[in-house]
Design an enzyme around this catalytic site. Structure first.
Site, PDB file in Angstrom:
ATOM      1  CB  CYS A 153      -0.945  -0.010   1.192  1.00  0.00           C
ATOM      2  SG  CYS A 153      -1.991  -1.485   1.228  1.00  0.00           S
TER       3      CYS A 153
ATOM      4  CG  HIS B 136      -1.985   4.551   5.228  1.00  0.00           C
ATOM      5  ND1 HIS B 136      -1.966   4.256   3.878  1.00  0.00           N
ATOM      6  CD2 HIS B 136      -2.162   3.350   5.865  1.00  0.00           C
ATOM      7  CE1 HIS B 136      -2.113   2.951   3.706  1.00  0.00           C
ATOM      8  NE2 HIS B 136      -2.239   2.378   4.890  1.00  0.00           N
TER       9      HIS B 136
ATOM     10  CD  GLU C  72      -1.786   7.775   9.274  1.00  0.00           C
ATOM     11  OE1 GLU C  72      -1.336   8.555   8.408  1.00  0.00           O
ATOM     12  OE2 GLU C  72      -2.728   6.976   9.070  1.00  0.00           O
TER      13      GLU C  72
ATOM     14  CE  LYS D  65      -5.887   4.406   2.322  1.00  0.00           C
ATOM     15  NZ  LYS D  65      -4.935   5.494   2.630  1.00  0.00           N
TER      16      LYS D  65
ATOM     17  CG  HIS E  46      -6.498   0.854   1.285  1.00  0.00           C
ATOM     18  ND1 HIS E  46      -5.517   1.470   0.527  1.00  0.00           N
ATOM     19  CD2 HIS E  46      -5.838   0.145   2.246  1.00  0.00           C
ATOM     20  CE1 HIS E  46      -4.334   1.142   0.990  1.00  0.00           C
ATOM     21  NE2 HIS E  46      -4.499   0.342   2.035  1.00  0.00           N
TER      22      HIS E  46
ATOM     23  CG  PHE F 129       0.018  -6.056   4.432  1.00  0.00           C
ATOM     24  CD1 PHE F 129      -0.590  -5.173   5.307  1.00  0.00           C
ATOM     25  CD2 PHE F 129      -0.744  -7.095   3.919  1.00  0.00           C
ATOM     26  CE1 PHE F 129      -1.918  -5.302   5.664  1.00  0.00           C
ATOM     27  CE2 PHE F 129      -2.077  -7.253   4.266  1.00  0.00           C
ATOM     28  CZ  PHE F 129      -2.672  -6.355   5.142  1.00  0.00           C
TER      29      PHE F 129
END
Length: 443
Positions: A188, A329, A340, A361, A366, A430
């Site tokens: 991502c 994010h 975050e 988002k 996403h 990831f």
């Protein structure tokens, strides 16, 4: 010897690696909110949502039934691939590559850049990546290979379809871009890594122009099932898809998969000025870090995100007090959004209440490998227009950190510095890979 060539040689000789400023001269968007920056941006500011139900029979046995799918059709803001590619071309391209090609076309058209001379072509490059390959192609080919006909049913273009660098390759082929040809695949964080790498190729003198970003077309039964089995996807809002993605909200339950592309044209400042190009913003800095914590989860305190943002500000030479906005994010997962937020609070310190924070988002889902580049375009537009896009579906933030979340409605950017608005955009993937860009309005 041309003055431009003399400048290039002097950069190589003196090692003045960051002396070349990098600006944005073109942007192309494909999202579930529609196609085209001029179409998507107003809808984003208006708080609209492009997430819809996955009601096809092939998703019946999967617990998550919502996603952000690119609208198809002949109407404005819809995608008709026949307008952009022939059927013969689509036989050799994956859907993700098609998305990348359409977004690149818009970005190059907006930039008015079409290299003609050999030098122009050799000084123009591509850095476009994907987070995942064409999963439908793999399923169909694997099934065919195991069937009675077997080998003869394997598409001769199967391998090019599933290579992550082919989006960049097709853009290079179509437009004759002979400079850097680069592809990133960092889950991502792909889109931001691609743009950050591209900015450094320009800053270091390797090229003058880069077409860069990310594309993704992973909304397939296998893709949705895989993330659902990880318990990463939302499952409690199947009957209310437009409310499903809710970053920072206490009812957040998981992320919503989406597809599309975001592609930018980056350019060395003097090159852009010499041809009187429109300039939409500037890439000021780029930061990277690794969590070294878990295959899919960040550290609870968001340390990797903090170090990543700090690195981007340091690379930009920007003081924290000059920062006005952070495009987070935040994917709408319980752990990720809180981690975050802690990182942002640690970064901002006493400036917490002054800096706008939002996640787009909620509106577009996403986009995995394309999320970072799509959100970079949103951040450039925020810096340019002095309008901060909202975090829709954020009614009750539960992070308890006093951050200035932009909830549900866009806000006018009240800047402390009227000369230049400065923002960060974050992307985390990831494997613990983190990327951050520092972006400024052009001055």
């Amino acid at each position: 010897m041309t003055s431009q060539l003399v400048r290039r040689l002097s950069y190589a000789a003196t090692g003045r690696q960051r002396s070349r400023r990098v600006v944005v001269t073109g942007m192309g968007l494909i999202t579930c909110l529609g196609v085209g920056t001029d179409h998507v941006w107003p809808r984003l500011l208006a708080g609209e949502c492009g997430i819809t139900a996955l009601d096809a029979e092939k998703y019946n046995n999967i617990p998550c039934k919502v996603a952000g799918v690119v609208p198809r059709g002949p109407e404005p803001g819809q995608l008709n691939l026949d307008d952009h590619t022939s059927r013969a071309e689509r036989r050799i391209m994956s859907l993700g590559s098609c998305y990348a090609l359409v977004a690149a076309s818009e970005a190059l058209r907006q930039a008015h850049w079409s290299p003609k001379t050999e030098e122009e072509k050799c000084r123009s490059g591509v850095a476009v990546g994907m987070g995942m390959v064409d999963l439908d192609e793999i399923v169909e080919t694997g099934t065919a290979l195991l069937g009675k006909v077997g080998y003869r049913k394997v598409n001769p273009y199967f391998i090019p379809h599933i290579l992550v660098n082919m989006a960049a390759g097709h853009i290079s082929l179509k437009y004759g871009l002979k400079g850097v040809n680069h592809a990133v695949s960092t889950a991502c964080a792909t889109g931001v890594h691609a743009i950050g790498d591209a900015s450094r190729f320009i800053a270091h003198g390797d090229v003058d122009v880069m077409v860069c970003g990310g594309a993704e077309a992973a909304v397939t039964p296998l893709g949705v099932a895989g993330f659902a089995r990880m318990r990463a996807l939302v499952t409690t809002f199947n009957d209310r898809p437009k409310e499903a993605c809710r970053p920072f909200d206490r009812e957040r339950d998981g992320f919503v998969m989406a597809e599309g592309a975001g592609v930018l044209v980056l350019e060395e400042l003097e090159h852009a000025l010499a041809r009187k190009a429109d300039i939409y913003g500037e890439i000021l800095g780029y930061g990277l870090s690794g969590d070294a914590n878990h295959v899919s989860a960040p550290t609870a305190d968001g340390d990797g995100a903090y170090r990543c943002m700090s690195a981007a500000l340091r690379d930009a030479g920007v003081n924290i007090c000059d920062l006005g906005y952070i495009n987070a994010h935040a994917t709408s997962t319980p752990l990720g959004d809180e981690a975050e937020s802690k990182a942002i609070a640690r970064l901002l310190g006493p400036c917490n209440s002054d800096v706008y924070v939002s996640s787009t988002k909620g509106a577009v889902g996403h986009l995995l490998g394309a999320s970072g580049s799509v959100e970079t375009i949103f951040t450039v537009m925020a810096c340019k227009t002095a309008l901060v896009p909202p975090t829709i579906n954020c009614h009750n933030p539960d992070t308890r950190l006093g951050l200035n979340y932009v909830q549900n409605s866009a806000e006018a950017w009240r800047s402390k510095d009227i000369v230049r608005r400065v923002a960060l955009t974050n992307s985390f993937g990831f494997g613990g890979t983190n990327a951050c860009l520092c972006i400024g309005s052009y001055s």
